[in-house]
Design an enzyme around this catalytic site. Structure first.
Site, PDB file in Angstrom:
ATOM      1  N   GLY A 175      -2.086  -1.371  -8.157  1.00  9.51           N
ATOM      2  CA  GLY A 175      -3.540  -1.486  -8.293  1.00  9.51           C
ATOM      3  C   GLY A 175      -4.052  -0.369  -9.176  1.00  9.51           C
ATOM      4  CB  SER A 176      -6.802   2.080  -8.771  1.00 12.74           C
ATOM      5  OG  SER A 176      -6.434   2.606  -7.505  1.00 12.74           O
ATOM      6  CB  ILE A 219       4.883   6.751  -5.479  1.00 12.16           C
ATOM      7  CG1 ILE A 219       5.339   7.886  -4.548  1.00 12.16           C
ATOM      8  CG2 ILE A 219       3.645   6.060  -4.912  1.00 12.16           C
ATOM      9  CD1 ILE A 219       4.403   9.084  -4.541  1.00 12.16           C
ATOM     10  CD  GLU A 238      -3.992   3.739  -2.438  1.00  8.98           C
ATOM     11  OE1 GLU A 238      -4.716   2.877  -1.920  1.00  8.98           O
ATOM     12  OE2 GLU A 238      -3.934   3.912  -3.658  1.00  8.98           O
TER      13      GLU A 238
END
Length: 244
Positions: free
Chosen positions: A51-52, A47, A127
């Site tokens: 971003g975060s 994966i 997400e």
């Protein structure tokens, strides 16, 4: 921290167009998954986070690798009314934009066994559902010098069709929006600075002009904001002369 504007964004190897599977909606089955069935990607599953996820994956994983994907640029074009913003003041978080000559650096997480279903379920909520992201399979290139073949990795991407999508704006306007936004995961400023720190310390050879321009704009705005607040406070506390 200001970056050298003359340094190009470095992406090892020759530029190549985005290499990925067709875009899937958040409600569509993932590759290798039958309608209504649990995800059945070929293990191990990787994966990719840009971003975060680079500092807070939120799920158990077996290993992680820093690296990049080709054919995409990172942009603060996605709105966030939950994690880093609110309905009244949406925050700005990153998504990916197809860009043939660019690359995006981040972290790929390897999940195995029971970690696969648990991580995908968590990410579909974090997400795809709350953030409104779609999924793609992309080629991830590890930073390691001895890495041979790229790794196929799952990535979540927001599109212009997303109801929370905000689209382009100047770096100054994006910074101004980030300064006043916060959500259940924390302040939007933290999101920006953590991402900039990741790039600075884990990918020092790479450049992300968009990201660092927003960081620079935010840092230049903050002193003005503090000065205004202090001036207002001082004005409020000044004793008023009585009339008479």
């Amino acid at each position: 921290m200001k970056r050298d504007p003359q340094r190009p964004e470095e992406c090892p190897g020759r530029p190549e167009p985005p290499s990925s599977t067709p875009l899937l909606s958040s409600s569509s089955p993932l590759p290798g998954e039958a309608e209504g069935a649990e995800p059945k990607l070929t293990p191990p599953v990787w994966i990719f986070g840009y971003g975060s996820l680079v500092w807070r994956p939120g799920f158990e994983f077996t290993s992680r690798k820093v690296g990049f994907i080709r054919g995409y640029s990172r942009r603060f074009w996605q709105g966030d009314t939950f994690h880093r913003g609110s309905e009244r003041m949406p925050g700005r978080v990153v998504t990916l934009l197809e860009d043939c000559g660019a690359c995006t650096w981040g972290v790929a997480y390897e999940v195995r066994g029971e970690q696969i279903a648990a991580s995908l379920q968590y990410l579909n909520m974090r997400e795809a559902v709350l953030g409104g992201y779609d999924t793609k399979l992309v080629k991830f290139h590890p930073q390691e010098k001895d890495a041979e073949e790229p790794i196929l990795a799952l990535v979540y991407i927001a599109t212009p069709q997303n109801p929370s999508y905000l689209g382009p704006a100047s770096e100054e306007d994006i910074a101004a929006q980030i300064i006043v936004s916060s959500g259940c995961a924390g302040h939007n400023i933290e999101y920006l600075l953590r991402l900039a720190d990741f790039m600075r310390y884990f990918c020092p050879q790479a450049e992300d002009k968009h990201l660092f321009s927003i960081e620079e704009a935010l840092i230049s705005i903050l002193p003005c904001l503090y000065y205004t607040e202090e001036s207002l406070e001082e004005t409020t506390n000044v004793p008023q002369k009585s009339k008479g």
